[in-house]
Write an enzyme that holds these catalytic residues in place. Structure first.
Site: not given
Length: 648
Positions: A104, A177, A225, A345, A348, A413, A431
């Site tokens: 890139q 950019y 892009r 993922c 966050c 636990e 969530k």
């Protein structure tokens, strides 16, 4: 299985072995000269080994500092033959896995500082246009001669990339950019041949493409892009119709593929976003640009989601960046039908916070090895039993790490299920990605024959004999931290955020003041607002959500404000009564009472070493991780669960 994902695809003359592309993400892993460092190399190679069809590098500088071409420290560069040699070693290793490499090419324009450019002022198509905010840092307007020089640098960078063995290039024309500044009429107020009409605003990109094509030949992929629309809220900025027109124009002027993105706050996915939410946006763009591949990120986390997105026809390839940071083996696991083993993922954006705000190298909340692959290429072998007390994110990662070393593990636990603080972090609306992480950890632990789980078992001094009888090699405290309680009058009347989120304290249809505007406080406010409460949040700092990526905070704050929640910054709670909270506005030095029925404390946690002190009286090898070691975030707990167990 996943026939669309594992079909072959082409971008100009380059065939890709499947439909998964590792999207470009800033990683700040280059060395000081802009070469591909060993850390950067191993980071990308882990994803190539993981089966992805193509890697797109993070943005690579092609212009020197005198023209403001450096965006940030640790950025890769293609400015000289030395940078090319470094890239050649990189390409060679990537190709060993059958993965293609796209470089890139980039210029930051006004989105940089003189500090990063040897004191030279940033440059752009225009200095400051009337439509831009008044507090925008001014930059110098480029002359036509300098524009021509920048075009030559892009061509030179492309030549270096091709000579290095790269399979294609991507020209960064998005995210505000330099090239995007030319394309965007809200930022381009030029009156010469590089401003005004759409064709004039595209001129710099078209001339770069033409120059590159002359040196790379007809079959070498030149992609861009591009924003699907501008979303900064500036008067006169390009909307979806205008950007689609630009995309079609570029496709008619030598572009072989368009990687779509956007500049709005939704550019970076947040936890509430579901896979495929961009389908309609991409499909609208693709209707006009149907002769070349169109692709981009779409919040895909699982193979099932990816297959569905490709079946929709809205895009030709999947672009997975953050998900492949979380799990570099995503493609291989999908091919093997092991989607449940993919580490998810959670959106966050700690990775983004690390790089763009904290100016640190790339790290990940859920993958303790991200950006550190070269440091963690093997785990030392262990023998014996490791007892881990606490099954939050740190404790669960510690159990997996200890097992991978060969230890037998006892994971203890005190609650009825694994997860620790994750079982609180998943309670605010939308969530679901935290639930995905809990399921992942639970699934990995359940199938691991080396890990034995004890639930509903609280370790007390009276039970140490039982643990000592097991003769553990090491004992790990992963019990978390304690909630902060301020020393103010009436504090005993307040309730704790954890008790609210756990359901221990049910609050509905009340006037509630939440003390603490960190992410826990904001999410507690969301939870309370969803239950019919009128909520106000107090934060002592000038802005809420300190230490959390600003897009995530902004979206949470916007959602709260739409529900009527008030957020008071620079506000200190001084005392609590049954009817009100007395507060001080620290900016004005003014005190007032805020009437309320309930006060909820969400100020944070502090480290309590009492478990460590108790264990050290009976055991020789005691280790603390997560909030029991130092109060932090999911990332620090998971990293402790790897690092501190690796060296037991």
């Amino acid at each position: 299985m996943y026939d669309k994902i594992f079909s072959r695809g082409k971008i100009n003359g380059v065939e890709l072995k499947n439909r998964v592309i590792m999207g470009p993400m800033d990683e700040s892993l280059g060395d000081n000269s802009g070469n591909v460092s060993s850390r950067c190399m191993e980071y990308f190679l882990a994803r190539a080994k993981g089966g992805t069809a193509a890697l797109v590098t993070s943005y690579v500088a092609v212009c020197p500092p005198v023209l403001g071409g450096i965006a940030m420290p640790g950025q890769l560069r293609l400015l000289n033959i030395g940078n090319q040699l470094s890239m050649a070693h990189f390409a060679e290793r990537v190709h060993a896995y059958g993965t293609k490499l796209f470089v890139q090419l980039h210029h930051p324009g006004r989105k940089t500082t003189a500090e990063y450019n040897d004191g030279y002022q940033p440059v752009s198509c225009s200095a400051v246009t009337p439509s831009m905010p008044k507090d925008t840092v001014p930059c110098r307007e480029l002359t036509v001669d300098e524009i021509k020089e920048i075009e030559k640098y892009f061509v030179k960078g492309a030549r270096f990339a091709m000579w290095a063995g790269a399979d294609g290039i991507q020209i960064h024309c998005a995210h505000g950019y330099l090239l995007n500044q030319f394309l965007n009429p809200a930022k381009n107020s030029r009156t010469d041949e590089y401003g005004g009409s759409m064709e004039n605003r595209c001129r710099i990109v078209v001339e770069i493409v033409k120059g590159i094509r002359e040196v790379v030949g007809p079959r070498f992929p030149i992609t861009v892009r591009l924003n699907a629309f501008e979303g900064e809220g500036l008067p006169g900025e390009a909307d979806a119709d205008e950007m689609r027109r630009i995309g079609k124009y570029l496709s008619q002027n030598g572009i072989d593929g368009i990687h779509l993105t956007m500049t709005s706050i939704d550019r970076v996915g947040t936890p509430d976003m579901k896979a495929g939410w961009r389908n309609q946006i991409y499909a609208y763009f693709k209707e006009a640009v149907d002769t070349i591949p169109v692709y981009g990120p779409n919040e895909v986390k699982t193979p099932e989601e990816g297959e569905k997105v490709l079946e929709s026809g809205s895009q030709d390839f999947l672009v997975l960046a953050r998900q492949q940071i979380a799990d570099p083996e995503w493609v291989n696991k999908a091919r093997e039908g092991r989607s449940e083993d993919i580490r998810p993922c959670i959106s966050c954006n700690t990775c983004m916070q690390q790089i763009t705000i904290d100016h640190q190298p790339l790290r990940c909340s859920v993958n303790p090895l991200a950006g550190r692959e070269i440091d963690n290429q093997f785990l030392p072998k262990g023998e014996g039993l490791v007892v881990i007390i606490g099954a939050g994110p740190g404790g669960m990662q510690a159990a997996l790490t200890a097992s991978a070393r060969g230890f037998k593990v006892m994971l203890i636990e005190k609650e009825k299920e694994l997860g620790g603080v994750l079982q609180l972090a998943n309670k605010a609306p939308d969530k679901f990605r935290i639930d995905n992480l809990i399921r992942y950890f639970q699934g990995q632990i359940e199938k691991d024959p080396n890990i034995e789980v004890w639930l509903n078992y609280e370790v007390t001094e009276e039970k140490l004999d039982e643990l000592a009888a097991l003769k553990p090699y090491a004992v790990v405290s992963a019990v978390g931290g304690r909630q902060v309680v301020p020393n103010i009058p009436g504090v005993s009347l307040a309730v704790m955020a954890n008790d609210v989120l756990s359901g221990k304290c049910e609050i509905r249809n009340k006037k509630v003041v939440v003390v603490g505007g960190g992410m826990t406080g904001l999410e507690t406010a969301e939870y309370l607002a969803a239950r019919g409460n009128s909520v106000q949040v107090l934060e002592m700092l000038p802005a809420p959500g300190r230490g959390i990526f600003n897009f995530n905070v902004t979206k949470t704050v916007n959602a709260l404000e739409k529900q009527g929640t008030e957020i008071h910054t620079c506000t200190r709670a001084d005392s609590i009564s049954k009817e009100a909270v007395t507060v001080t506005d620290t900016r004005r030095g003014r005190s007032e009472e805020i009437p309320c029925d309930v006060v909820v404390l969400a100020i944070g946690v502090y480290t309590d070493h009492s478990m460590r002190d108790m264990l050290e009286k009976r055991f020789f090898n005691v280790t603390e991780i997560g909030d029991a070691n130092k109060a932090g975030k999911i990332m620090t707990a998971v990293r402790d669960g790897y690092d501190r167990i690796k060296v037991l």
